[in-house]
Design a protein around this motif. Structure first.
Motif, short mmCIF file in Angstrom:
data_model
loop_
_atom_site.label_atom_id
_atom_site.label_comp_id
_atom_site.label_asym_id
_atom_site.label_seq_id
_atom_site.Cartn_x
_atom_site.Cartn_y
_atom_site.Cartn_z
N PHE A 120 -63.41 61.26 8.93
CA PHE A 120 -62.53 60.20 7.78
C PHE A 120 -61.43 60.29 8.45
O PHE A 120 -60.75 60.99 9.05
CB PHE A 120 -63.51 61.76 6.58
CG PHE A 120 -64.22 61.55 6.26
CD1 PHE A 120 -65.20 60.27 5.78
CD2 PHE A 120 -64.88 62.89 6.73
CE1 PHE A 120 -66.24 60.66 5.28
CE2 PHE A 120 -66.58 62.92 6.86
CZ PHE A 120 -67.14 61.25 5.55
N LEU A 150 -61.76 67.08 8.05
CA LEU A 150 -62.49 65.70 7.60
C LEU A 150 -62.04 65.07 9.01
O LEU A 150 -62.51 63.56 8.92
CB LEU A 150 -61.74 65.37 6.28
CG LEU A 150 -62.44 66.43 4.64
CD1 LEU A 150 -61.63 65.72 3.14
CD2 LEU A 150 -63.73 66.24 4.97
N GLN A 159 -65.36 69.11 0.09
CA GLN A 159 -64.66 69.56 0.92
C GLN A 159 -63.04 69.87 1.27
O GLN A 159 -62.04 70.71 1.27
CB GLN A 159 -64.21 68.94 2.76
CG GLN A 159 -65.72 68.98 3.52
CD GLN A 159 -65.85 70.88 4.03
OE1 GLN A 159 -64.88 71.27 4.01
NE2 GLN A 159 -66.79 71.51 4.18
N LEU A 199 -66.79 64.39 1.18
CA LEU A 199 -65.06 64.56 0.50
C LEU A 199 -64.59 65.99 -0.39
O LEU A 199 -64.15 66.12 -0.12
CB LEU A 199 -64.56 62.93 0.59
CG LEU A 199 -65.13 62.24 1.80
CD1 LEU A 199 -64.67 60.60 1.61
CD2 LEU A 199 -64.07 63.04 2.83
#
Length: 157
Positions: free
Chosen positions: A138, A133, A86, A83
């Motif tokens: 996510f 994401l 990205q 995370l």
């Protein structure tokens, strides 16, 4: 209510500086919410406390709150790493370009599946995570202020 609340650095200082806000956290706990934060938030909080004249009082309060609120502290894992990478690579939302610490805190909340991310940082409340994401499954927790959480979630009629 069975929700998880991730506390950003700003929330700790709000509660220290405005003790009446502590009741919001306590009410959330009483209705079944789990309180969370990350090692990165605690590190930032400690660094800011270190610069204060009354640092010992702040440290004592923070330590007691970690116990009283039974705060779960999150540590790095592979999801946090992915995370963070990205969000740093695909910066479509320019509000957070120069905020790697805030993106890291948000990455912890996302990696551990927090329902709410409580902060007073307006850029974080408006920040959009990269589409890649979202496509990977996510999601950004509902990112709101402590007062908004109190008024729209806890005091919801």
């Amino acid at each position: 209510m069975n929700a998880s609340l991730f506390l950003d650095t700003t929330i700790f200082f709000q509660c220290i500086d405005h003790p009446q806000l502590i009741t919001v956290i306590e009410h959330a706990i009483n209705v079944g919410c789990q309180i969370r934060t990350s090692i990165s938030v605690l590190g930032e909080t400690l660094a800011q406390i270190h610069e204060k004249e009354n640092a010992v009082e702040y440290l004592t309060w923070l330590n007691q709150s970690l116990d009283d609120w039974n705060i779960a502290i999150h540590f790095p894992n592979d999801y946090v790493r992915i995370l963070c990478y990205q969000m740093g690579e695909e910066e479509i939302d320019t509000r957070m370009i120069h905020e790697p610490t805030d993106r890291t805190h948000l990455a912890y909340a996302m990696a551990y599946g927090s329902d709410y991310f409580l902060t007073s940082d307006k850029n974080l409340t408006k920040y959009r995570i990269p589409a890649v994401l979202e496509k990977a499954g996510f999601f950004k927790p509902k990112t709101i202020t402590l007062e908004t959480f109190r008024d729209t979630v806890l005091n919801k009629k």
